[in-house]
Design an enzyme around this catalytic site. Structure first.
Site, PDB file in Angstrom:
ATOM      1  N   GLY A   4     -32.175  19.118  -0.661  1.00 46.57           N
ATOM      2  CA  GLY A   4     -31.813  18.680   0.689  1.00 46.57           C
ATOM      3  C   GLY A   4     -31.091  19.840   1.357  1.00 46.57           C
ATOM      4  O   GLY A   4     -29.935  20.132   1.018  1.00 46.57           O
ATOM      5  N   ALA A   5     -31.806  20.526   2.253  1.00 37.56           N
ATOM      6  CA  ALA A   5     -31.200  21.701   2.909  1.00 37.56           C
ATOM      7  C   ALA A   5     -30.748  21.345   4.322  1.00 37.56           C
ATOM      8  O   ALA A   5     -30.879  22.140   5.249  1.00 37.56           O
ATOM      9  CB  ALA A   5     -32.203  22.855   2.918  1.00 37.56           C
ATOM     10  N   GLY A  65     -26.200  20.108   2.567  1.00 36.35           N
ATOM     11  CA  GLY A  65     -26.823  20.989   1.577  1.00 36.35           C
ATOM     12  C   GLY A  65     -26.644  22.458   1.937  1.00 36.35           C
ATOM     13  O   GLY A  65     -26.273  23.282   1.090  1.00 36.35           O
ATOM     14  N   ASP A  72     -36.143  21.595   0.068  1.00 36.73           N
ATOM     15  CA  ASP A  72     -36.252  20.529   1.076  1.00 36.73           C
ATOM     16  C   ASP A  72     -37.731  20.211   1.273  1.00 36.73           C
ATOM     17  O   ASP A  72     -38.585  21.078   1.125  1.00 36.73           O
ATOM     18  CB  ASP A  72     -35.629  20.975   2.409  1.00 36.73           C
ATOM     19  CG  ASP A  72     -35.242  19.790   3.279  1.00 36.73           C
ATOM     20  OD1 ASP A  72     -34.034  19.487   3.384  1.00 36.73           O
ATOM     21  OD2 ASP A  72     -36.156  19.136   3.842  1.00 36.73           O
ATOM     22  N   VAL A 114     -24.538  13.463  -3.653  1.00 37.41           N
ATOM     23  CA  VAL A 114     -23.801  13.364  -2.382  1.00 37.41           C
ATOM     24  C   VAL A 114     -24.398  12.280  -1.476  1.00 37.41           C
ATOM     25  O   VAL A 114     -23.711  11.675  -0.656  1.00 37.41           O
ATOM     26  CB  VAL A 114     -23.834  14.726  -1.632  1.00 37.41           C
ATOM     27  CG1 VAL A 114     -22.992  14.685  -0.361  1.00 37.41           C
ATOM     28  CG2 VAL A 114     -23.341  15.858  -2.529  1.00 37.41           C
ATOM     29  N   ARG A 144      -9.326  14.244   3.321  1.00 38.90           N
ATOM     30  CA  ARG A 144      -9.062  13.672   4.656  1.00 38.90           C
ATOM     31  C   ARG A 144      -7.647  13.082   4.712  1.00 38.90           C
ATOM     32  O   ARG A 144      -6.911  13.303   5.676  1.00 38.90           O
ATOM     33  CB  ARG A 144     -10.088  12.568   4.960  1.00 38.90           C
ATOM     34  CG  ARG A 144     -11.429  13.129   5.349  1.00 38.90           C
ATOM     35  CD  ARG A 144     -12.451  12.039   5.624  1.00 38.90           C
ATOM     36  NE  ARG A 144     -13.657  12.643   6.179  1.00 38.90           N
ATOM     37  CZ  ARG A 144     -14.882  12.129   6.084  1.00 38.90           C
ATOM     38  NH1 ARG A 144     -15.073  10.980   5.453  1.00 38.90           N
ATOM     39  NH2 ARG A 144     -15.905  12.758   6.628  1.00 38.90           N
ATOM     40  N   HIS A 191     -16.860   4.701  -1.718  1.00 42.28           N
ATOM     41  CA  HIS A 191     -16.808   5.544  -0.525  1.00 42.28           C
ATOM     42  C   HIS A 191     -17.168   4.639   0.647  1.00 42.28           C
ATOM     43  O   HIS A 191     -18.278   4.165   0.751  1.00 42.28           O
ATOM     44  CB  HIS A 191     -17.833   6.667  -0.687  1.00 42.28           C
ATOM     45  CG  HIS A 191     -17.811   7.667   0.403  1.00 42.28           C
ATOM     46  ND1 HIS A 191     -16.650   8.205   0.903  1.00 42.28           N
ATOM     47  CD2 HIS A 191     -18.816   8.257   1.084  1.00 42.28           C
ATOM     48  CE1 HIS A 191     -16.956   9.085   1.844  1.00 42.28           C
ATOM     49  NE2 HIS A 191     -18.260   9.133   1.973  1.00 42.28           N
TER      50      HIS A 191
HETATM   51  N1  LIG Z   1     -20.695  11.488  -0.347  1.00 45.23           N
HETATM   52  C1  LIG Z   1     -20.137  11.910   0.768  1.00 45.23           C
HETATM   53  O1  LIG Z   1     -18.926  12.015   0.876  1.00 45.23           O
HETATM   54  C2  LIG Z   1     -21.048  12.300   1.912  1.00 45.23           C
HETATM   55  C3  LIG Z   1     -20.546  13.066   2.980  1.00 45.23           C
HETATM   56  C4  LIG Z   1     -21.418  13.461   3.988  1.00 45.23           C
HETATM   57  C5  LIG Z   1     -22.766  13.072   3.934  1.00 45.23           C
HETATM   58  N2  LIG Z   1     -23.191  12.310   2.911  1.00 45.23           N
HETATM   59  C6  LIG Z   1     -24.593  11.897   2.795  1.00 45.23           C
HETATM   60  O2  LIG Z   1     -25.355  13.033   2.392  1.00 45.23           O
HETATM   61  C7  LIG Z   1     -26.703  12.887   2.827  1.00 45.23           C
HETATM   62  C8  LIG Z   1     -27.112  14.143   3.576  1.00 45.23           C
HETATM   63  O3  LIG Z   1     -26.365  14.290   4.770  1.00 45.23           O
HETATM   64  P1  LIG Z   1     -26.716  15.473   5.781  1.00 45.23           P
HETATM   65  O4  LIG Z   1     -25.752  15.375   6.897  1.00 45.23           O
HETATM   66  O5  LIG Z   1     -26.878  16.752   5.053  1.00 45.23           O
HETATM   67  O6  LIG Z   1     -28.158  14.975   6.277  1.00 45.23           O
HETATM   68  P2  LIG Z   1     -29.343  15.875   6.873  1.00 45.23           P
HETATM   69  O7  LIG Z   1     -30.275  14.928   7.529  1.00 45.23           O
HETATM   70  O8  LIG Z   1     -28.788  17.010   7.651  1.00 45.23           O
HETATM   71  O9  LIG Z   1     -30.034  16.490   5.569  1.00 45.23           O
HETATM   72  C9  LIG Z   1     -30.782  15.724   4.664  1.00 45.23           C
HETATM   73  C10 LIG Z   1     -31.953  16.601   4.221  1.00 45.23           C
HETATM   74  O10 LIG Z   1     -32.648  15.943   3.158  1.00 45.23           O
HETATM   75  C11 LIG Z   1     -34.008  16.328   3.281  1.00 45.23           C
HETATM   76  N3  LIG Z   1     -34.862  15.461   2.472  1.00 45.23           N
HETATM   77  C12 LIG Z   1     -35.273  14.190   2.727  1.00 45.23           C
HETATM   78  N4  LIG Z   1     -36.050  13.760   1.736  1.00 45.23           N
HETATM   79  C13 LIG Z   1     -36.131  14.756   0.809  1.00 45.23           C
HETATM   80  C14 LIG Z   1     -36.768  14.901  -0.444  1.00 45.23           C
HETATM   81  N5  LIG Z   1     -37.509  13.901  -0.973  1.00 45.23           N
HETATM   82  N6  LIG Z   1     -36.634  16.058  -1.107  1.00 45.23           N
HETATM   83  C15 LIG Z   1     -35.908  17.084  -0.592  1.00 45.23           C
HETATM   84  N7  LIG Z   1     -35.269  16.997   0.609  1.00 45.23           N
HETATM   85  C16 LIG Z   1     -35.388  15.843   1.286  1.00 45.23           C
HETATM   86  C17 LIG Z   1     -34.267  16.234   4.779  1.00 45.23           C
HETATM   87  O11 LIG Z   1     -35.450  16.941   5.148  1.00 45.23           O
HETATM   88  C18 LIG Z   1     -32.989  16.853   5.337  1.00 45.23           C
HETATM   89  O12 LIG Z   1     -33.135  18.242   5.563  1.00 45.23           O
HETATM   90  C19 LIG Z   1     -26.719  11.588   3.665  1.00 45.23           C
HETATM   91  O13 LIG Z   1     -27.143  10.513   2.859  1.00 45.23           O
HETATM   92  C20 LIG Z   1     -25.266  11.416   4.059  1.00 45.23           C
HETATM   93  O14 LIG Z   1     -24.946  10.071   4.360  1.00 45.23           O
HETATM   94  C21 LIG Z   1     -22.370  11.921   1.890  1.00 45.23           C
END
Ligand SMILES: NC(=O)c1ccc[n+]([C@@H]2O[C@H](COP(=O)([O-])OP(=O)(O)OC[C@H]3O[C@@H](n4cnc5c(N)ncnc54)[C@H](O)[C@@H]3O)[C@@H](O)[C@H]2O)c1
Length: 313
Positions: A11-12, A16, A35, A120, A153, A177
């Protein structure tokens, strides 16, 4: 000569790429971004590689759509998935991200069988449990990042309110969370002294509520994205504790096996991180209401696990 371990970030997107950036800046790893969107990981990797030259870092950064590139990774970070969109229920998001994260876990199990996996993607506790189940890895090698962010935070808001350096503030956050986050008031100190000597109970509760809603506050300002700098820092704090064998205790989403009276669930607890991964869940004393809140959070996670996971045999 090679000096960095290989790490993969699946996930870039925002989180990521931020993890990749921090790993490069700190010289912690050679990074592979993966990605599904053609060109996205490659483009960001090229940008990061050029940044590395400016930063005098020798880390290699590559990007691809090919999961085979994660072979030999010491750590795989899973950030692939989507955020909740308007009209989507909690269960819609749960199913959508489970359909993304489940197959990724199978790829990790096949292609990087020795890796430590750091999840994540939200809903975090459930996705971490799913990865543990689908990889078949020991629970010491699968963990989720959320508590490091929530504790960060909380410390940031307390430091702002008390006008002190955040480094002087200690605070632990447990549970799920989201709405069922459990802040351990007895663990909160400023310069080693109990927080209750600096703020009233209602002031502390206000800061805890802002922390619990910290993600939503950022989404309401950004509109089209959620937080990524602090989440990226939370992930890299955990990675650093692992690759440097720090034996540092950090809040992590861990699969429990009786600790805190909980089993067959993944939830945020303090855990010791070292080169073998999550080497010990730390059971800290909790007030009755904190323990009850932790069990309520675990129950909600278990209900979600039942929606997406078959029982582990
Ligand atoms: N745990 C935490 O504290 C926390 C904090 C922030 C975000 N998050 C979560 O992290 C995730 C990512 O957030 P983000 O802001 O980077 O989102 P984002 O949309 O910017 O990035 C997600 C990426 O995943 C890619 N993707 C989708 N399916 C895929 C697959 N099968 N294989 C490879 N890549 C794939 C997408 O193309 C996209 O580039 C979300 O679920 C968000 O809710 C969790």
């Amino acid at each position: 000569m090679r000096t960095h371990p290989n790490m993969t970030v699946v996930g870039a997107g925002q989180v990521g790429a931020t993890v990749g950036h921090l790993l490069m800046l700190k010289g912690l790893a050679d990074v592979t971004l993966i990605d599904v969107v053609p060109g996205l990981a490659q483009g960001k990797a090229l940008d990061l590689l050029q940044a590395a030259a400016i930063e005098h870092q020798s880390a290699r950064v590559t990007g691809t759509t090919d999961f085979a590139a994660m072979a030999d990774s010491r750590i795989v970070v899973v950030t692939a998935g989507m955020a909740r969109k308007p009209g989507m229920s909690r269960d819609d998001l749960l199913n959508a991200n489970a359909n993304i994260v489940g197959p990724i876990a199978e790829q990790i199990s096949r292609r990087a069988p020795q890796a430590i996996v750091l999840v994540v993607t939200n809903p975090l506790d459930v996705m971490t449990y799913l990865v543990w189940q689908r990889t078949g890895f020991a629970r010491s090698r699968v963990m989720g990042m959320a508590g490091a962010l929530d504790a960060g935070r909380l410390r940031a808001f307390l430091a702002e309110r008390l006008k002190v350096d955040p480094a002087k503030i200690q605070a632990t956050v447990l549970g799920s969370h989201g709405d069922l986050m459990v802040s351990v008031k007895s663990s909160m100190t400023v310069d080693g002294k109990p927080l209750s000597g600096f703020l009233s109970d209602s002031e502390i509760n206000q800061v805890i509520a802002r922390t619990r809603d910290g993600g939503a506050e950022i989404v309401s300002l950004l509109k089209t994205s959620s937080a990524y700098y602090a989440p990226g820092s939370g992930v890299v704090q955990m990675i650093q504790a692992i690759v440097r064998d720090e034996h540092r205790v950090l809040p992590c989403a861990a699969v429990l096996d009786g600790e805190y009276g909980l089993k067959d669930v993944c939830i945020g607890v303090p855990a010791e991180l070292a080169s073998a991964g999550l080497v010990r869940v730390v059971e800290q004393p909790l007030a009755d209401e904190e323990r009850q809140a932790l069990h309520r959070a675990a129950q909600q996670v278990k209900e979600s696990i039942q929606v997406i996971c078959s029982p582990k045999t």
